[in-house]
Design a protein around this motif. Structure first.
Motif, PDB file in Angstrom:
ATOM      1  N   PHE A  80       0.822  -1.209   0.000  1.00 57.68           N
ATOM      2  CA  PHE A  80       0.000   0.000   0.000  1.00 57.68           C
ATOM      3  C   PHE A  80       0.856   1.258   0.000  1.00 57.68           C
ATOM      4  CE2 PHE A  80      -2.625  -3.169   2.527  1.00 57.68           C
ATOM      5  CZ  PHE A  80      -3.314  -3.613   1.404  1.00 57.68           C
ATOM      6  N   GLN A  81       2.045   1.206   0.623  1.00 53.14           N
ATOM      7  CA  GLN A  81       2.959   2.343   0.513  1.00 53.14           C
ATOM      8  C   GLN A  81       3.339   2.587  -0.942  1.00 53.14           C
ATOM      9  OE1 GLN A  81       6.230   3.133   3.161  1.00 53.14           O
ATOM     10  NE2 GLN A  81       5.645   1.490   4.570  1.00 53.14           N
ATOM     11  N   LEU A  82       3.722   1.515  -1.629  1.00 45.85           N
ATOM     12  CA  LEU A  82       4.146   1.657  -3.024  1.00 45.85           C
ATOM     13  C   LEU A  82       2.986   2.085  -3.920  1.00 45.85           C
ATOM     14  CD1 LEU A  82       6.490  -1.434  -3.104  1.00 45.85           C
ATOM     15  CD2 LEU A  82       7.203   0.898  -3.661  1.00 45.85           C
ATOM     16  N   ASP A  83       1.805   1.557  -3.653  1.00 46.75           N
ATOM     17  CA  ASP A  83       0.644   1.957  -4.456  1.00 46.75           C
ATOM     18  C   ASP A  83       0.311   3.427  -4.229  1.00 46.75           C
ATOM     19  OD1 ASP A  83      -1.474   1.230  -6.308  1.00 46.75           O
ATOM     20  OD2 ASP A  83      -2.857   1.512  -4.623  1.00 46.75           O
ATOM     21  N   THR A  84       0.491   3.896  -2.988  1.00 49.32           N
ATOM     22  CA  THR A  84       0.264   5.308  -2.689  1.00 49.32           C
ATOM     23  C   THR A  84       1.262   6.183  -3.440  1.00 49.32           C
ATOM     24  OG1 THR A  84      -0.624   4.794  -0.504  1.00 49.32           O
ATOM     25  CG2 THR A  84       0.193   7.032  -0.847  1.00 49.32           C
TER      26      THR A  84
END
Length: 489
Positions: free
Chosen positions: A135-139
């Motif tokens: 989710f960090q990378l998707d953000t």
């Protein structure tokens, strides 16, 4: 021949380096240097200082070299999920975001609009937390982050530090398993998750497992430290993975609680447990050593008290515990994992506001705040342990508390009272011990985890806490469960 192992153990608030050995079947540990690990806030974002961590590791190595100690190997463990973005030229593109950065608030829901949550859990078996690396990378992707756009490689924190020491890029299994990008069954990076965020396996280093060699100290590090070509070993790069390896249990009928900034409660299983029940309970399957799975739940731990103490200035930890012991029991109860406690500007006020919002007496003194934190953690531990009991045929009648929290006798007694399990506290240095253990196995100085656990059990004195006051704690647990049902968002 005596083997000395250099362990780097980095937590979310502090770090240290350790010299360890297993001489004559006896475990010996010596702290070399200790240092703070502080969040850096810049324009509303929170970062880690990867270069300062590296500098302190180098200082530890220089101290050891100055003493003429011959190091057999080096191993690094850290907290999970966070990572460094590396450019095509091999340089870091910026300081890494910290998992407590607010930019991922609501991130799982946005990702699940494209990939159903049930599919993510089916593949990864990982507890959904907004700061998981996926989710960090998707953000970053959704925000058109310039560093991600320029990144060639992604290195999880322990792997980034190993790279700084050796020049070799790896992706260690246990730390990668915290990312929600590893398939729990194949124990490798999951292409479907990577594709969903525009990445491939080529964006990561060579995939390795605990005990494999990363490389040796680079010429530059050898020159700076005065050491030679010392091997760097991929231990269980996730600190909880290293800590669990050091649980001094002699059988299988136990649960563990790694108690520190985070509390992680779980059991070891030979295979992942992924079904509708574990998905509903948000239970996680993380990678362990020797092919095991750490079936566990992340719980907000001593972060609550650490933040309060930071706001209170110089306060004696033991004085706070003694005052809390004398305070009124079960006056106020909170859910330690409520979102309001993730990273509030003022933790003490957040606790008071939570109690006000749930129609409870508002804690007025520091002793009442601390008592509220400890009792609430113990009640949360019962909730999670009951869930784990439903997932296994084991009674889980014993709970091994390891890590810094194992020194907190009041919380340990509360935990025994709340869960009904016999609590065995120790070792407090479990993460460093596990780090050293895996290095020792890599060097051929030990045959496996079972043997090493027996040595730890015989080398480290454990403190036992028997359950007490069952009726009072059962009543408090009913109150706790009711608060969970009625708490305001």
């Amino acid at each position: 021949m005596k083997h000395s192992y250099f362990a780097v153990d980095l937590g979310a608030t502090s770090g240290r380096t350790i010299l360890g050995s297993f001489a004559g079947g006896e475990l010996k540990l010596e702290e070399v240097n200790r240092f703070p690990n502080q969040l850096i806030e810049v324009q509303g974002h929170f970062y880690w200082d990867i270069y300062e961590l590296y500098r302190n590791i180098i200082e530890g190595l220089k101290i050891v070299a100055s003493r003429g100690v011959k190091i057999t190997s080096i191993g690094i463990d850290t907290w999970g999920v966070d990572f460094v973005l590396v450019g095509k030229d091999g340089h870091f593109l910026r300081q890494p975001y910290a998992y407590r950065d607010p930019h991922t608030v609501g991130a799982p829901g946005k990702f699940f609009e494209r990939v159903p949550s049930s599919r993510v859990y089916e593949l990864t078996g990982l507890q959904v937390m907004n700061f998981n690396s996926l989710f960090q990378l998707d953000t970053l992707r959704r925000n058109n982050d310039s560093a991600l756009a320029a990144a060639d490689k992604i290195l999880f924190t322990p792997d980034a530090l190993s790279y700084m020491l050796t020049g070799e890029m790896v992706c260690e299994y246990t730390i990668a398993s915290t990312s929600q990008m590893v398939n729990a069954k194949t124990r490798k990076l999951e292409p479907e998750m990577l594709e969903a965020i525009g990445l491939t396996e080529d964006n990561f280093g060579r995939f390795v497992y605990p005990g494999e060699k990363v490389g040796v100290l680079s010429k530059g590090v050898q020159r700076i430290t005065g050491l030679g070509e010392v091997p760097v070993i991929a231990v269980a790069g996730h600190d909880t993975g290293s800590a669990v390896a050091a649980v001094p249990a002699l059988g299988e009928n136990f649960a563990y609680l790694s108690s520190g900034t985070w509390s992680l409660m779980g059991i070891e299983t030979p295979q992942p447990v992924i079904n509708a029940v574990t998905e509903e309970l948000n239970i996680t399957n993380e990678g362990g050593v020797e092919g095991t799975i750490r079936l566990l739940k992340n719980i907000c731990g001593m972060w609550l008290l650490e933040r309060c103490r930071a706001e209170w200035g110089e306060t004696s930890y033991m004085e706070l515990i003694n005052d809390a012991q004398a305070a009124e029991p079960f006056r106020s109860i909170i859910n330690p994992d409520a979102p309001v406690f993730a990273n509030p500007s003022n933790m003490e006020e957040a606790i008071r506001q939570y109690c006000k919002d749930t129609d409870q007496p508002i804690p007025e003194t520091r002793a009442q705040i601390v008592r509220c934190i400890f009792e609430s953690l113990a009640l949360r531990y019962r909730e999670v342990l009951d869930s784990l009991r439903k997932l296994t045929s084991r009674s889980l009648s014993s709970l091994h508390v390891i890590g810094g929290g194992s020194r907190n006798n009041l919380l340990n007694q509360f935990t025994a009272n709340s869960t009904g399990a016999v609590v065995y506290a120790g070792p407090s240095e479990a993460t460093g011990i596990g780090n050293v253990m895996i290095q020792a196995m890599a060097a051929g100085a030990a045959s496996g985890i079972a043997e090493m656990r027996k040595i730890v059990n015989e080398s480290i004195p454990l403190t036992t806490f028997e359950p007490k006051d069952k009726t009072e704690w059962d009543e408090a647990y009913k109150v706790y469960l009711n608060i969970l049902k009625t708490q305001k968002p």
